[in-house]
Design a protein around this motif. Structure first.
Motif, short mmCIF file in Angstrom:
data_model
loop_
_atom_site.label_atom_id
_atom_site.label_comp_id
_atom_site.label_asym_id
_atom_site.label_seq_id
_atom_site.Cartn_x
_atom_site.Cartn_y
_atom_site.Cartn_z
N ILE A 145 0.85 -1.20 0.00
CA ILE A 145 0.00 0.00 0.00
C ILE A 145 0.88 1.25 0.00
CG2 ILE A 145 -1.71 1.30 1.30
CD1 ILE A 145 -2.85 -1.32 2.27
N CYS A 146 1.93 1.24 0.84
CA CYS A 146 2.86 2.38 0.88
C CYS A 146 3.43 2.64 -0.50
CB CYS A 146 4.03 2.10 1.82
SG CYS A 146 3.58 1.97 3.52
N SER A 147 3.85 1.57 -1.16
CA SER A 147 4.47 1.70 -2.48
C SER A 147 3.49 2.28 -3.48
CB SER A 147 4.96 0.33 -2.93
OG SER A 147 5.36 0.37 -4.26
N HIS A 148 2.27 1.75 -3.49
CA HIS A 148 1.28 2.25 -4.44
C HIS A 148 0.92 3.70 -4.14
CE1 HIS A 148 0.97 -1.25 -6.73
NE2 HIS A 148 0.10 -1.94 -6.01
N LEU A 149 0.93 4.06 -2.85
CA LEU A 149 0.60 5.44 -2.50
C LEU A 149 1.67 6.40 -3.02
CD1 LEU A 149 -0.80 5.16 1.12
CD2 LEU A 149 -2.01 5.98 -0.87
N VAL A 150 2.94 5.99 -2.89
CA VAL A 150 4.01 6.83 -3.42
C VAL A 150 3.87 6.96 -4.93
CG1 VAL A 150 6.47 7.06 -3.78
CG2 VAL A 150 5.63 6.33 -1.60
N TRP A 151 3.60 5.83 -5.58
CA TRP A 151 3.44 5.88 -7.03
C TRP A 151 2.28 6.80 -7.40
CZ3 TRP A 151 -1.10 4.54 -9.43
CH2 TRP A 151 -1.09 4.74 -10.81
N TRP A 152 1.18 6.64 -6.67
CA TRP A 152 -0.04 7.42 -6.96
C TRP A 152 0.27 8.92 -6.85
CZ3 TRP A 152 -3.51 10.42 -3.90
CH2 TRP A 152 -4.77 10.60 -4.46
N GLY A 153 0.90 9.30 -5.76
CA GLY A 153 1.24 10.72 -5.58
C GLY A 153 2.21 11.20 -6.63
N ALA A 154 3.25 10.40 -6.89
CA ALA A 154 4.30 10.86 -7.80
C ALA A 154 3.82 10.88 -9.24
CB ALA A 154 5.51 9.94 -7.67
N TYR A 155 2.97 9.95 -9.61
CA TYR A 155 2.44 9.92 -10.98
C TYR A 155 1.61 11.16 -11.25
CZ TYR A 155 -0.15 8.23 -15.06
OH TYR A 155 -0.70 8.09 -16.30
N LEU A 156 0.78 11.51 -10.27
CA LEU A 156 -0.06 12.69 -10.46
C LEU A 156 0.78 13.96 -10.43
CD1 LEU A 156 -2.96 11.39 -8.30
CD2 LEU A 156 -2.90 11.57 -10.77
N LEU A 157 1.87 13.89 -9.68
CA LEU A 157 2.80 15.02 -9.66
C LEU A 157 3.40 15.21 -11.06
CD1 LEU A 157 3.65 16.81 -7.30
CD2 LEU A 157 5.65 15.39 -7.04
N ASP A 158 3.71 14.10 -11.72
CA ASP A 158 4.23 14.17 -13.09
C ASP A 158 3.22 14.82 -14.02
OD1 ASP A 158 6.42 12.85 -12.28
OD2 ASP A 158 5.87 10.92 -13.14
N LEU A 159 1.96 14.52 -13.77
CA LEU A 159 0.92 15.04 -14.65
C LEU A 159 0.51 16.46 -14.27
CD1 LEU A 159 -1.35 11.91 -15.01
CD2 LEU A 159 0.45 12.69 -16.51
N GLY A 160 1.13 16.99 -13.23
CA GLY A 160 0.89 18.39 -12.89
C GLY A 160 -0.09 18.61 -11.76
N ALA A 161 -0.51 17.55 -11.08
CA ALA A 161 -1.41 17.72 -9.94
C ALA A 161 -0.59 17.63 -8.67
CB ALA A 161 -2.49 16.64 -9.95
N PHE A 162 -0.54 18.70 -7.91
CA PHE A 162 0.35 18.70 -6.75
C PHE A 162 -0.33 18.18 -5.49
CE2 PHE A 162 2.40 20.68 -3.09
CZ PHE A 162 3.67 20.19 -3.27
N THR A 163 -1.59 18.46 -5.30
CA THR A 163 -2.26 18.14 -4.04
C THR A 163 -2.27 16.65 -3.68
OG1 THR A 163 -3.74 19.87 -4.78
CG2 THR A 163 -4.22 18.89 -2.66
N PRO A 164 -2.55 15.74 -4.63
CA PRO A 164 -2.70 14.34 -4.23
C PRO A 164 -1.53 13.76 -3.45
CG PRO A 164 -3.44 14.61 -6.46
CD PRO A 164 -2.86 15.91 -6.05
N ILE A 165 -0.31 14.17 -3.75
CA ILE A 165 0.84 13.57 -3.07
C ILE A 165 0.81 13.90 -1.58
CG2 ILE A 165 2.55 15.42 -3.43
CD1 ILE A 165 4.54 13.12 -4.07
N MET A 166 0.22 15.02 -1.22
CA MET A 166 0.10 15.39 0.19
C MET A 166 -0.80 14.40 0.93
SD MET A 166 1.99 17.83 0.74
CE MET A 166 2.94 19.03 -0.11
N TYR A 167 -1.92 14.08 0.31
CA TYR A 167 -2.83 13.10 0.92
C TYR A 167 -2.18 11.72 0.97
CZ TYR A 167 -6.42 16.64 0.23
OH TYR A 167 -7.13 17.79 0.27
N ALA A 168 -1.51 11.37 -0.13
CA ALA A 168 -0.88 10.05 -0.20
C ALA A 168 0.18 9.90 0.90
CB ALA A 168 -0.25 9.84 -1.57
N PHE A 169 0.98 10.95 1.09
CA PHE A 169 2.05 10.85 2.09
C PHE A 169 1.49 10.87 3.50
CE2 PHE A 169 6.52 11.00 0.58
CZ PHE A 169 6.22 10.62 -0.69
N ASP A 170 0.37 11.55 3.70
CA ASP A 170 -0.28 11.52 5.01
C ASP A 170 -0.66 10.08 5.36
OD1 ASP A 170 -1.59 12.03 7.32
OD2 ASP A 170 -3.35 12.95 6.38
#
Lengths: 162, 384
Positions: B125-150
């Motif tokens: 789950i941790c791994s997928h959360l990092v991927w989820w946040g970082a992938y969206l960061l690549d696409l230009g969405a900054f907010t999701p990584i904050m939730y994912a890291f929380d």
């Protein structure tokens, strides 16, 4: 793509934006979860294992239990630990028998820059003289400063507490 | 012409020599590029805004893990496994430990098996959360990584409680695990499952249903099943192309056969399908953790007969586990001494990266970033 399609797409995008902003808005009014290090520190750090250290002896609370067997040295994947001791040869009162040899520990040199905190030394120690410390914020600017004498550290700690 | 005269190193020269039409722009994406998540370099030949050829250059993070395996003893090699794939370190731990256990025929107590399942899934789950946040960061969405890291912090705190570290774990041992889990961990894990269940619908609202994001993922990077098979892709990349293959079900190990979970499969073959597989996998991992927690038996966490010094018999063994990125395999050949004769690590990211060259052909440069992100690459794992 005609004009109607484009307007539809823009409306859809705006709607998604509103939904997303709604989620963000809800979390905006909740208390913050981030910790502003170094002004504040986290409170669950005691379970985090810091570097390896010599523990206070169970038999002799003023010294370490270490028997200088060198198991930690041999088991370490990176060769971080070096046991230093001197041999003291005492004359045996009975002249025919062998001379009495005792080891005296002079230091346990620990190179933190190579340590990967795997815990092999701790698990393999026959007298459980090693453990993880709570010294987790340790950082140095120079590589040569990141070496510790664990025996000196223990002695300093014990003299402070007594 | 001037660019050709200035053109740099060996890889660029080779790439240039294969050029069939001159005058196209050669771009280096990486080694330091935010969307490569590490030191991966991709040489790209551009035709306008479209990519006509792409070639990954790897090896910047090569640390000789396989050679190190031949030099170190079986116990000494353990901390290396946490460093191969830092996001799903416990799966690599398990693959190596499992291979040695299979070779030496060490029995693992049931409680230890359940603890392994719980911690490994939590790490997934941790791994997928990092991927989820970082992938969206690549696409230009900054907010999701904050939730994912929380959310990830909550899981890391739990794992820290028992393993003592937060990222590069070295927790499994030959014949069990290092420390037992206590009631504090169990109640914490239950709370984490509840938290994840409440957060996943929020993720859906915030991201998955977002029209703007879907425009960047849907029908982009279409990977036909035949091509995925040809390159040996595994994990969510393969499952996003419609193949129901999961090592936990295909080559069952540990106590996974006793647990009830689904393998999420999507047939769309695009980046969005791979995205959906990973989000669905998080849901399944929560399910697995809950079941494993309720089934957790009492007993030892280390086999009483676990040998202190490993000296396996002559022979070779292959053991595979399902990591967050796909099939993690460890091939071990022993000559009867205290160090392995040969250790081969099969990393899923390597196969998943190699299909990028073909996948990126003819796409927009901006879409290539989306494709690269959707493959979920971890560079230390590719180079090993």
């Amino acid at each position: 793509m005609n004009l109607f399609e484009e307007i539809r797409e823009a409306v859809k995008g705006l709607y998604s934006l509103a939904v997303g902003m709604g989620v963000t808005g809800r979390y905006f009014v909740k208390p913050e979860v981030t910790v502003h290090y170094p002004r504040k520190t986290v409170d669950n750090i005691q379970t985090y294992s810091g570097h390896v250290e010599l523990l206070q002896g169970k038999k002799n609370p003023l010294e370490s239990d270490c028997i200088m067997c060198g198991t930690c040295e041999r088991n370490c994947p990176s060769g971080c630990l070096t046991v230093k001791y001197e041999e003291i040869v005492e004359e045996n009162p009975e002249p025919e028998k062998k001379k009495k040899k005792t080891k005296k520990m002079t230091g346990l040199i620990y190179d933190y820059s190579y340590c990967s905190l795997c815990g092999q030394c701790i698990e393999n120690c026959p007298v459980d003289a090693l453990g993880f410390s709570n010294h987790v914020y340790w950082a140095e600017f120079d590589r040569c400063n990141i070496t510790l004498d664990l025996l000196a550290r223990l002695r300093e700690k014990l003299s402070k507490s007594s | 012409m001037t660019t050709q005269n200035l053109a740099g190193d060996f890889y660029t020269q080779c790439f240039l020599s294969e050029q069939d039409e001159s005058g196209r722009v050669i771009l280096n994406m990486g080694p330091q590029h935010p969307s490569t998540h590490g030191v991966l370099r991709v040489i790209i030949e551009m035709e306008g805004e479209y990519i006509s050829r792409a070639e990954p250059v790897i090896g910047y993070l090569h640390r000789m893990h396989e050679k190190m395996g031949e030099v170190k003893t079986y116990h000494q090699y353990m901390p290396n496994m946490g460093r191969v794939d830092y996001l799903h370190a416990l799966a690599w731990n398990w693959a190596y430990i499992g291979a040695v256990e299979k070779l030496c025929q060490i029995e693992v107590p049931r409680r230890a098996e359940f603890i392994r399942v719980i911690t490994c899934e939590m790490n997934r789950i941790c791994s997928h959360l990092v991927w989820w946040g970082a992938y969206l960061l690549d696409l230009g969405a900054f907010t999701p990584i904050m939730y994912a890291f929380d959310d990830r912090e909550q899981a890391l705190d739990l794992l820290q409680m028992i393993t003592g570290s937060r990222l590069t774990y070295c927790y499994y041992r030959f014949g069990g695990v290092r420390t037992d889990i206590d009631n504090q961990f169990i109640s914490g894990a239950r709370d984490f499952c509840k938290l994840m269940k409440s957060r996943l619908p929020m993720y859906k609202d915030l991201v998955t249903d977002n029209y703007i994001l879907r425009k960047r993922c849907e029908e982009i990077g279409e990977l036909p099943l035949e091509m995925a098979r040809r390159y040996g892709a595994t994990g969510p990349v393969l499952r996003g192309s419609g193949q129901k293959y999961d090592v936990r079900r295909a080559e069952p190990y540990s106590v996974y056969p006793e647990l009830d979970f689904d393998i999420p499969v999507f047939n769309e073959c695009d980046a969005m399908a791979r995205y959906r597989v990973r989000v669905a996998e998080m849901e399944q991992s929560v399910r697995i953790i809950e079941q494993a927690l309720s089934k957790l038996p009492k007993g030892d966490v280390m086999a009483p007969k676990a040998p202190k010094r490993i000296k396996p018999p002559k022979g070779d063994v292959y053991f595979a586990v399902e990591g967050a990125r796909g099939k993690i395999g460890v091939y071990l050949a022993s000559d009867g001494s205290s160090t392995p004769y040969r250790l081969k690590l099969r990393s899923p990211s390597y196969s998943n990266l190699s299909l990028f060259a073909e996948l990126a052909q003819g796409t927009l440069l901006a879409d290539a970033v989306s494709i690269l992100g959707s493959l979920d690459l971890v560079i230390p794992e590719i180079d090993r």
